[in-house]
Scaffold this motif. Sequence first.
Motif, PDB file in Angstrom:
ATOM      1  N   ALA A   1      57.261  -3.414   2.699  1.00  0.00           N
ATOM      2  CA  ALA A   1      56.221  -4.402   2.253  1.00  0.00           C
ATOM      3  C   ALA A   1      55.079  -4.197   3.222  1.00  0.00           C
ATOM      4  O   ALA A   1      53.719  -4.721   2.993  1.00  0.00           O
ATOM      5  CB  ALA A   1      56.787  -5.859   2.364  1.00  0.00           C
ATOM      6  N   ALA A   2      55.002  -3.560   4.350  1.00  0.00           N
ATOM      7  CA  ALA A   2      54.012  -3.532   5.518  1.00  0.00           C
ATOM      8  C   ALA A   2      53.154  -2.298   4.720  1.00  0.00           C
ATOM      9  O   ALA A   2      52.016  -2.114   4.806  1.00  0.00           O
ATOM     10  CB  ALA A   2      54.335  -3.341   6.830  1.00  0.00           C
ATOM     11  N   THR A   3      53.870  -0.896   4.785  1.00  0.00           N
ATOM     12  CA  THR A   3      53.485   0.100   4.173  1.00  0.00           C
ATOM     13  C   THR A   3      54.517   1.099   3.477  1.00  0.00           C
ATOM     14  O   THR A   3      55.717   0.832   4.138  1.00  0.00           O
ATOM     15  CB  THR A   3      52.556   1.039   5.061  1.00  0.00           C
ATOM     16  OG1 THR A   3      51.653   1.591   4.494  1.00  0.00           O
ATOM     17  CG2 THR A   3      53.427   1.820   6.121  1.00  0.00           C
ATOM     18  N   ALA A   4      54.395   1.732   2.277  1.00  0.00           N
ATOM     19  CA  ALA A   4      55.371   2.386   1.771  1.00  0.00           C
ATOM     20  C   ALA A   4      55.199   3.796   2.512  1.00  0.00           C
ATOM     21  O   ALA A   4      54.259   4.147   2.830  1.00  0.00           O
ATOM     22  CB  ALA A   4      55.021   2.418   0.171  1.00  0.00           C
TER      23      ALA A   4
ATOM     24  N   ASN B   1      53.950 -11.506  -0.004  1.00  0.00           N
ATOM     25  CA  ASN B   1      54.411 -10.535   1.066  1.00  0.00           C
ATOM     26  C   ASN B   1      55.702 -11.094   2.043  1.00  0.00           C
ATOM     27  O   ASN B   1      56.626 -10.300   2.418  1.00  0.00           O
ATOM     28  CB  ASN B   1      53.411  -9.924   1.798  1.00  0.00           C
ATOM     29  CG  ASN B   1      52.694 -10.929   2.733  1.00  0.00           C
ATOM     30  OD1 ASN B   1      52.595 -12.014   2.503  1.00  0.00           O
ATOM     31  ND2 ASN B   1      52.837 -10.234   4.029  1.00  0.00           N
ATOM     32  N   ALA B   2      55.463 -12.193   2.152  1.00  0.00           N
ATOM     33  CA  ALA B   2      56.555 -12.773   2.984  1.00  0.00           C
ATOM     34  C   ALA B   2      57.977 -13.194   2.599  1.00  0.00           C
ATOM     35  O   ALA B   2      58.907 -13.130   3.316  1.00  0.00           O
ATOM     36  CB  ALA B   2      55.924 -14.146   3.739  1.00  0.00           C
ATOM     37  N   LEU B   3      57.702 -13.476   1.359  1.00  0.00           N
ATOM     38  CA  LEU B   3      59.041 -14.079   0.768  1.00  0.00           C
ATOM     39  C   LEU B   3      59.660 -13.226  -0.474  1.00  0.00           C
ATOM     40  O   LEU B   3      60.742 -13.406  -1.191  1.00  0.00           O
ATOM     41  CB  LEU B   3      58.826 -15.498   0.287  1.00  0.00           C
ATOM     42  CG  LEU B   3      58.539 -16.319   1.374  1.00  0.00           C
ATOM     43  CD1 LEU B   3      58.531 -17.791   0.677  1.00  0.00           C
ATOM     44  CD2 LEU B   3      59.634 -16.571   2.409  1.00  0.00           C
ATOM     45  N   GLY B   4      58.511 -12.665  -1.016  1.00  0.00           N
ATOM     46  CA  GLY B   4      58.782 -11.741  -2.561  1.00  0.00           C
ATOM     47  C   GLY B   4      58.754 -12.469  -3.831  1.00  0.00           C
ATOM     48  O   GLY B   4      58.945 -11.965  -4.972  1.00  0.00           O
ATOM     49  N   THR B   5      58.437 -13.451  -3.585  1.00  0.00           N
ATOM     50  CA  THR B   5      58.417 -14.635  -4.947  1.00  0.00           C
ATOM     51  C   THR B   5      57.134 -14.033  -5.759  1.00  0.00           C
ATOM     52  O   THR B   5      55.927 -13.681  -5.494  1.00  0.00           O
ATOM     53  CB  THR B   5      57.700 -15.877  -4.485  1.00  0.00           C
ATOM     54  OG1 THR B   5      58.506 -16.337  -3.320  1.00  0.00           O
ATOM     55  CG2 THR B   5      57.838 -17.027  -5.748  1.00  0.00           C
ATOM     56  N   ILE B   6      57.725 -13.933  -7.030  1.00  0.00           N
ATOM     57  CA  ILE B   6      56.748 -13.422  -7.991  1.00  0.00           C
ATOM     58  C   ILE B   6      56.115 -14.799  -8.666  1.00  0.00           C
ATOM     59  O   ILE B   6      56.733 -15.430  -9.097  1.00  0.00           O
ATOM     60  CB  ILE B   6      57.489 -12.565  -9.385  1.00  0.00           C
ATOM     61  CG1 ILE B   6      58.272 -11.557  -8.624  1.00  0.00           C
ATOM     62  CG2 ILE B   6      56.350 -12.413 -10.190  1.00  0.00           C
ATOM     63  CD1 ILE B   6      59.063 -10.515  -9.699  1.00  0.00           C
TER      64      ILE B   6
END
Length: 404
Positions: A29-32, A173-178
């Motif tokens: 999530a920071a960089t792929a 980005n912190a929790l992944g919630t859509i």
Amino acid sequence: MLNVDEIRKDFPILSREVNGKPLVYFDNAATAQTPKQVIDTIVDYYSNYNANIHRGVHTLSQEATDLYEQARYKIQAHFNAKFSHEIIYTSGTTHGINLVANGFSSLLKKGDDIIVSALEHHSNIVPWQMLCERTGANLKVIPMNAEGELVMAEYSNLLSKNTKLVFVNHISNALGTINPIEDIIAQAHNVGAAVLIDGAQSTPHVKPDVQKLDVDFYVASAHKMCGPTGVGMLYGKEEWLKKLPPYQGGGEMIAEVTFEKTTYADLPHKFEAGTPNIAGGIAFGAAIDYMNGIGFNNIADFENELLEYATNKLLDIEGLKIYGTSKHKTAVISFNLEGIHPYDVGTILDKLGIAVRTGHHCAQPIMDYYKIPGTVRASFAFYNTKAEIDTLVAGVKKAKIMLS
Ligand SMILES: *Cc1c(COP(=O)(O)O)cnc(C)c1O
């Protein structure tokens, strides 16, 4: 179905060791990470095509321009924008947001409202605070609940005829919630407000259709979707991009310059001052090709499997709490061990070759909501494996024993 063993061969970095252990990369999530197909594009560009674009009559310049503009078409097709000039190259999500925030300075007045969400990245909060200071507009915040979801009833209450802009990330980005952006966009449009969606976390997992979403602006960073750092895109509806003033002045963005008056170039060049990250733009196109080659449905299915597997295994650890428990989430797990600082967990995991993020993830308001200093965040990509998750789980157990 996706063949993860084959896919991993595309990523040279995945075969390196860290601290004497095979790298387990869970900081996607920071960089792929970057596949060799994308790396090769960059090497090929500097080996064979390096020239400045849009200005030279010479062959190299024309070839570089063609490659760069072909990549723009790829981005356009990927996001299903109506026109290629609705795709503006940026240096990343942050740049795209600032470009729009700056543009709205001249469109807002005192008493207007801007709405953001409690789930935002700092890069999606600070530019709006700055915009409010410049214009006298008010910043309102859609609150979140304990599952890490936006409270949509509150959103409806915040909207009014004073609302001019709504800014929400597609995926936190912190929790992944859509987030339910279709609903957010439709309700904003009902009161005549424009919507910018921060797609930095969604674009690695889903393929957004900007026309179907009817979104006004959508921003993303190449480096989170297997591309290089320092390049990204802003999609804007043509009518909005025509309305907004240029962000930066310089070469490339002008039609005619005299000391009396300068006229601006047409879209998209009006917003692309100076020499851009040419190799980066071309590699962004290659990254989009690469990800589409694997297929976003395959990616989503595979990552959901990883998410479920990791969630169950981690919850077996006593005293482990996961933050962000929405049913609608991507493969991000933010967690803490009771009584143990996330930084200490991250340090031990690093010794074991496991890369996770610790801290507030540029989303301090979320941490404040949960009254925690931060979390350990493991974020998965389509090149991760269940065996790597087993390594993580063993590492967390070890950290727990060492630190309690
Ligand atoms: C990473 C991220 C950003 C910032 O992206 P940059 O590439 O650093 O500009 C903004 N919003 C979200 C949700 C992110 O995950």
